[in-house]
Structure formats: C-alpha cells, structure tokens
Design an enzyme around this catalytic site. Structure first.
Site, PDB file in Angstrom:
ATOM      1  N   MET A  30       0.728  -1.214  -0.044  1.00  0.00           N
ATOM      2  CA  MET A  30       0.417   0.463  -0.306  1.00  0.00           C
ATOM      3  C   MET A  30       0.699   1.142  -0.150  1.00  0.00           C
ATOM      4  O   MET A  30       0.708   2.445   0.561  1.00  0.00           O
ATOM      5  CB  MET A  30      -0.991   0.096   1.259  1.00  0.00           C
ATOM      6  CG  MET A  30      -1.355  -1.507   1.148  1.00  0.00           C
ATOM      7  SD  MET A  30      -3.046  -1.159   1.832  1.00  0.00           S
ATOM      8  CE  MET A  30      -3.033  -1.050   2.903  1.00  0.00           C
ATOM      9  N   HIS A  34       9.255   0.699   2.869  1.00  0.00           N
ATOM     10  CA  HIS A  34       9.839   0.844   4.248  1.00  0.00           C
ATOM     11  C   HIS A  34      11.230   0.157   3.511  1.00  0.00           C
ATOM     12  O   HIS A  34      10.871  -0.966   2.746  1.00  0.00           O
ATOM     13  CB  HIS A  34       9.569   1.494   5.454  1.00  0.00           C
ATOM     14  CG  HIS A  34       8.904   0.156   6.053  1.00  0.00           C
ATOM     15  ND1 HIS A  34       9.251  -1.101   5.548  1.00  0.00           N
ATOM     16  CD2 HIS A  34       7.462   0.391   6.069  1.00  0.00           C
ATOM     17  CE1 HIS A  34       8.502  -1.779   6.379  1.00  0.00           C
ATOM     18  NE2 HIS A  34       6.651  -1.046   5.926  1.00  0.00           N
ATOM     19  N   GLY A  36      11.415  -3.093   5.315  1.00  0.00           N
ATOM     20  CA  GLY A  36      10.861  -4.071   5.693  1.00  0.00           C
ATOM     21  C   GLY A  36       9.981  -4.285   3.829  1.00  0.00           C
ATOM     22  O   GLY A  36      10.762  -5.821   3.578  1.00  0.00           O
ATOM     23  N   HIS A  37       9.399  -3.401   3.182  1.00  0.00           N
ATOM     24  CA  HIS A  37       9.199  -3.498   1.725  1.00  0.00           C
ATOM     25  C   HIS A  37      10.230  -4.640   1.074  1.00  0.00           C
ATOM     26  O   HIS A  37      10.285  -5.198   0.330  1.00  0.00           O
ATOM     27  CB  HIS A  37       8.247  -2.520   1.359  1.00  0.00           C
ATOM     28  CG  HIS A  37       7.320  -2.483   1.763  1.00  0.00           C
ATOM     29  ND1 HIS A  37       6.905  -0.996   2.807  1.00  0.00           N
ATOM     30  CD2 HIS A  37       5.568  -3.120   1.660  1.00  0.00           C
ATOM     31  CE1 HIS A  37       5.716  -0.654   2.882  1.00  0.00           C
ATOM     32  NE2 HIS A  37       5.043  -2.227   2.809  1.00  0.00           N
ATOM     33  N   GLY A 150       5.190 -10.266   4.013  1.00  0.00           N
ATOM     34  CA  GLY A 150       5.448 -10.642   5.613  1.00  0.00           C
ATOM     35  C   GLY A 150       5.233 -11.229   7.162  1.00  0.00           C
ATOM     36  O   GLY A 150       3.464 -11.095   6.443  1.00  0.00           O
ATOM     37  N   GLN A 156      -3.257 -12.124   8.124  1.00  0.00           N
ATOM     38  CA  GLN A 156      -2.558 -11.945   6.457  1.00  0.00           C
ATOM     39  C   GLN A 156      -2.736 -12.664   5.515  1.00  0.00           C
ATOM     40  O   GLN A 156      -2.493 -13.727   4.609  1.00  0.00           O
ATOM     41  CB  GLN A 156      -2.792 -10.768   6.222  1.00  0.00           C
ATOM     42  CG  GLN A 156      -2.353 -10.708   4.626  1.00  0.00           C
ATOM     43  CD  GLN A 156      -2.434  -8.910   4.794  1.00  0.00           C
ATOM     44  OE1 GLN A 156      -3.202  -7.935   4.237  1.00  0.00           O
ATOM     45  NE2 GLN A 156      -0.860  -8.522   3.751  1.00  0.00           N
ATOM     46  N   MET A 187       8.946  -3.075  11.279  1.00  0.00           N
ATOM     47  CA  MET A 187       8.760  -1.653  10.547  1.00  0.00           C
ATOM     48  C   MET A 187       6.630  -1.804  10.066  1.00  0.00           C
ATOM     49  O   MET A 187       6.454  -2.618   9.616  1.00  0.00           O
ATOM     50  CB  MET A 187       9.595  -1.986   9.335  1.00  0.00           C
ATOM     51  CG  MET A 187      11.082  -2.030   9.460  1.00  0.00           C
ATOM     52  SD  MET A 187      11.255  -0.341   9.251  1.00  0.00           S
ATOM     53  CE  MET A 187      13.165  -0.398   9.562  1.00  0.00           C
ATOM     54  N   SER A 189       4.710   1.212   7.612  1.00  0.00           N
ATOM     55  CA  SER A 189       4.065   1.930   7.115  1.00  0.00           C
ATOM     56  C   SER A 189       3.434   3.113   8.224  1.00  0.00           C
ATOM     57  O   SER A 189       3.341   4.602   8.261  1.00  0.00           O
ATOM     58  CB  SER A 189       2.706   2.373   5.859  1.00  0.00           C
ATOM     59  OG  SER A 189       4.100   1.443   5.009  1.00  0.00           O
TER      60      SER A 189
HETATM   61  O1  PAF Z   1       0.251  -5.782   3.601  1.00  0.00           O
HETATM   62  C1  PAF Z   1      -0.217  -5.020   2.605  1.00  0.00           C
HETATM   63  O2  PAF Z   1       0.048  -3.755   2.832  1.00  0.00           O
HETATM   64  C2  PAF Z   1      -2.419  -5.240   2.580  1.00  0.00           C
HETATM   65  O3  PAF Z   1      -2.474  -5.587   3.212  1.00  0.00           O
HETATM   66  C3  PAF Z   1      -1.580  -5.771   1.094  1.00  0.00           C
HETATM   67  C4  PAF Z   1      -1.540  -6.930   0.879  1.00  0.00           C
HETATM   68  C5  PAF Z   1      -0.797  -5.149   0.475  1.00  0.00           C
HETATM   69  C6  PAF Z   1      -3.332  -5.736   0.767  1.00  0.00           C
HETATM   70  O4  PAF Z   1      -4.147  -4.693   0.134  1.00  0.00           O
END
Ligand code: PAF
Length: 283
Positions: A30, A34, A36-37, A150, A156, A187, A189
């Site tokens: 989203m 950072h 982590g991504h 992550g 999730q 980490m 957002s």
């Molecule tokens: O983890 C996230 O940032 C969101 O839930 C994702 C997987 C991008 C879906 O919008």
C-alpha cells in the site's frame, strides 16, 4: 523503471515477459515503502527475473475511514526507494481506485475456513474480505510465479495461502521474516505517523513479546496472557487491544498447551490513534 498506472498496459507488458519465459515475482504493497518492503523485494529479485511491486491503498480493507484518509501516500519517495534497489528489474503498478474497482468500490465475501474469524477479523470488520478482493484481483492482473508477504501480518499471510489454495491460483506464496528497526519495532508504514514520544515507547511491544516467549517455556498460555495484560495496564502511553496465544496453524486461542503443536503470540496495540500489530513464534 517501468511504471504502469493502468492494468491494460501492465497486462500487455506481463504478456511480453511471459512470452520470453521470464519469471515474475510480486510484492503487493500500500506504498509508504520502507526497509521491510525492500527486504521482500530483494528476496523476490533473488528468485525471479523481474519483480512487480503494486502500490495501492486499498479502500475496501479499511474498517476505519479516518485511517484510510490518513494512510500515507508517498509515490515519489516510493519510486526513489525502488530505483535504489533496481531500476531495470522492478516494475511498478500504481493503479487508481477506478482501474481496480471500476464504478463499484466494494469487496467480495470470502470464507477462509475460519481463519478470518480470529484476531484481526474480530477487531476489523470486513478487513479480510477487502484483502481477499484486492489480492485476488492483483494476482489475476499480474499473474506472478512467486509472491512475497511479510510475517508481520501473519494472519493475512495465512489467509492469502488459503485464498490461493481455494481458488487454485497458480502462484507460490512466500512468507518472509519480520523486518525490525534496531530497537525492535516491527517496520510498518504506520510508524511514520507516530509522534516522537509514542515512537520512543513502541519498542515495548516487541520487548514484551520476547519476555512472553520466555515465560511460555514454563507457564500456561493463560498465565502469560495475564502477565502481558498487566504490563500494558501499567504502561502510560500504549493501550493493549489484544494479546493472544494461538495455534500457529488454526489461529485459534490456546486453551491447553501440547508439545506437538506450534504456537505464536499475536498483539495489537494503540499508540495514540495509531494501531500497531506484531507477533512472535513461541516454540
Ligand atoms: O499488507 C498490505 O500492505 C496489504 O494488506 C496488501 C497485501 C498490499 C493488500 O492491500
């Protein structure tokens, strides 16, 4: 770096890559990227020719409209971070809400065999329907070989594995370790929105998880849970929403420990109006 704002162009580009038998990794985000991504993307680059990074603040997964409005949107600095990792091998998909949803911004409803009723599912109404809707659509557009999520959002991750299994989507879902700041804070957002005193207090979350893990070696799940609840009741800034010790496969709260099962502790905390989550493997 290739940046696509609409799915038609991205689909054509992916078709081209597939005709050249290139492998494709995918990291949905989203934005407000950072380290982590970055760690997920670097993992993707190790195993694929190119990695698609989607940047899309998905409205249907927010149960709180204020959180959606305030969610950081930082496309220029996100692209700069991605260029530092790899200009040639990263493909950005940053669609509009219309490109994804057309005129009707709503989610489909999903059953994930009960995983959706635990923890985040109890506290964030409709959240996992929104996540399922967007991730399924993105998988259909991007058609990756591998995807990376992550473990900070462990529930999730499990739900996405279930989605892929149920709908037989041909993508491998890889879970990646939680990336932490030096002081232990996972980490996120959302961390950028923490006021300084709350940012300074937030490492208490991971510190408490680590001590809970130690205690779980000798004490019952109930005793550990009570201890954590007391620790947070004494804290002046952080407010505990939940602390749960759960079976790592079913995500159901543990009643009685068994040596044969894997357990994980999950926590959600409010630091002012910012909601932070974290988790830790216990055995
Ligand atoms: O983890 C996230 O940032 C969101 O839930 C994702 C997987 C991008 C879906 O919008």
């Amino acid at each position: 770096m290739k940046i696509f704002k609409n799915k038609t162009d991205l689909i054509a580009h992916v078709d081209q890559l597939k005709s050249e038998e290139k492998t494709l990794g995918f990291v949905p985000t989203m934005g407000a990227l950072h380290q982590g991504h970055a760690s997920l993307i670097i993992e993707g680059l190790k195993h694929n020719t190119s990695v698609v990074v989607s940047i899309f603040v998905n409205p249907t997964q927010f149960d709180n409209q204020e959180d959606l409005i305030k969610y950081p949107r930082t496309l220029d600095s996100d692209v700069a971070l991605l260029k530092d990792i790899s200009e040639e091998r990263i493909i950005v998909y940053a669609p509009t809400v219309e490109d994804i949803y057309g005129a009707e911004v709503s989610s489909n409803s999903f059953s994930y065999d009960g995983l959706e009723h635990e923890m985040e599912g109890k506290f964030r109404d409709g959240h996992f329907d929104g996540v399922g809707t967007i991730v399924k659509r993105l998988f259909e557009i991007v058609r990756p070989d591998n995807s990376y999520f992550g473990e900070k959002d462990f529930q999730q991750l499990m739900i996405i594995k279930k989605l892929v299994e149920k709908y037989q989507i041909p993508v491998k879902v890889n879970g990646c370790k939680i990336y932490r700041a030096k002081d232990g804070l996972a980490m996120s957002s959302r961390n950028t929105r923490l006021k300084p005193e709350y940012r300074a207090a937030a490492p208490f979350i991971y510190k408490t998880l680590k001590t809970a893990k130690e205690k779980f070696g000798t004490k019952s799940a109930n005793m550990v849970t009570e201890w954590v609840e007391k620790e947070f009741a004494k804290h002046e800034l952080l407010e505990l929403e939940y602390f749960i010790i759960a079976d790592a496969k079913t995500l159901k709260t543990v009643k009685r420990k068994s040596n044969k099962k894997a357990y994980r502790a999950f926590i959600a905390v409010y630091a002012d109006d910012i909601r932070l989550i974290d988790n830790i493997a216990l055995n």
